[in-house]
Design an enzyme around this catalytic site. Structure first.
Site, PDB file in Angstrom:
ATOM      1  N   LYS A  93      -4.708 -11.647 -34.969  1.00 32.48           N
ATOM      2  CA  LYS A  93      -4.877 -12.962 -34.340  1.00 32.48           C
ATOM      3  C   LYS A  93      -3.707 -13.897 -34.641  1.00 32.48           C
ATOM      4  CE  LYS A  93      -9.920 -12.558 -34.370  1.00 32.48           C
ATOM      5  NZ  LYS A  93     -10.020 -11.297 -35.148  1.00 32.48           N
ATOM      6  N   ARG A  94      -2.509 -13.395 -34.448  1.00 29.86           N
ATOM      7  CA  ARG A  94      -1.322 -14.205 -34.670  1.00 29.86           C
ATOM      8  C   ARG A  94      -1.125 -15.180 -33.497  1.00 29.86           C
ATOM      9  NH1 ARG A  94      -2.148 -12.323 -39.260  1.00 29.86           N
ATOM     10  NH2 ARG A  94      -0.503 -11.349 -40.504  1.00 29.86           N
TER      11      ARG A  94
END
Length: 272
Positions: A93-94
């Site tokens: 979840k960058r």
């Protein structure tokens, strides 16, 4: 891995199962804790037991980075052990901009060699584009998640009168395409999966929330499946923690096989 290769694996295994490797040292059998790398040994046995039925594995990166350098070593060993024909997802979840985003992409696509990574879209195109510059790699964009707080922003109406997740789906199609971009669509929002599919008819969805979170596999397939399946349905706790003792791998295999059999029926019904 490209889209055709992924679909071939789905057809060959009659499965669209993704196994989430959310490996928590406090939940694995105590007999493993005496080993040099208990996290990898747990993952190895899970992979051995479920690879016949899984088309993807999804390590949740937080479970590994929380352990410091040893956790990253366990993650890399796990990734190296996964068979080459199985799709890999870095659930990281960058979401940052500029050089930072580019370095995240290099870390997960080049250094670690994942096939895909989950990315948050809310900083816009410059937080996503660097990930799309890698051949046969995928961005899995957060679109409609299944957590309780998702309605805080995702369902708010924009100035155009559409829910914000609609805007994300529509705008992001300018950034990527069905050959390098997927979307996270939560299984617990079955009534909204059909809306997402209308906006992005050809893209794959990564669907968490089936099993422990209560999502319906039948609803997901009914509303989300397309001609190339278009679904990777994830189960984490329901598979990897199906057994508490030293037979954990056998129990995991049983749960994975159960889901695969259900998926085979749904593929026959909806993916024609």
């Amino acid at each position: 891995m490209n889209k055709a290769e992924l679909f071939q694996q789905i057809k060959r295994k009659s499965s669209f199962l993704c196994v989430g490797l959310d490996t928590d040292p406090s939940k694995i059998p105590s007999s493993l804790l005496k080993l040099q790398d208990p996290i990898f040994e747990f993952n190895k046995q899970i992979i051995d037991a479920t690879a016949d039925f899984a088309v993807a594995y999804k390590p949740n990166i937080a479970f590994y980075e929380a352990l410091g350098p040893k956790g990253w070593e366990s993650l890399q060993r796990t990734l190296d052990y996964i068979p080459n024909d199985i799709f890999t997802i870095a659930d990281a979840k960058r979401g940052d901009i500029g050089n930072t985003s580019g370095l995240y992409a290099k870390a997960f696509f080049e250094t670690m060699n994942f096939d895909s990574i989950t990315v948050a879209p809310y900083m816009g195109v410059d937080s996503v584009q660097p990930f799309l510059e890698f051949k046969d790699k995928w961005v899995i964009l957060l679109a409609l998640t299944s957590n309780g707080g998702s309605s805080d922003f995702q369902l708010i109406e924009s100035k155009s009168g559409k829910p914000l997740f609609h805007e994300v789906l529509e705008k992001s199609q300018v950034w990527g395409n069905a050959d390098n971009m997927m979307y996270v669509v939560g299984a617990t929002r079955g009534e909204l999966i059909a809306e997402v599919r209308k906006i992005v008819p050809d893209h794959f969805f990564l669907v968490p929330g089936v099993g422990a979170q209560g999502g319906s596999l039948n609803e997901v397939a009914k509303y989300g499946m397309n001609a190339s399946c278009g679904l990777l349905v994830n189960s984490s706790r329901g598979i990897i923690y199906a057994g508490k003792g030293d037979d954990f791998a056998e129990k995991a295999r049983q749960e994975a096989e159960k889901l695969q059999k259900e998926m085979a029926v749904l593929l026959e019904e909806y993916c024609k």
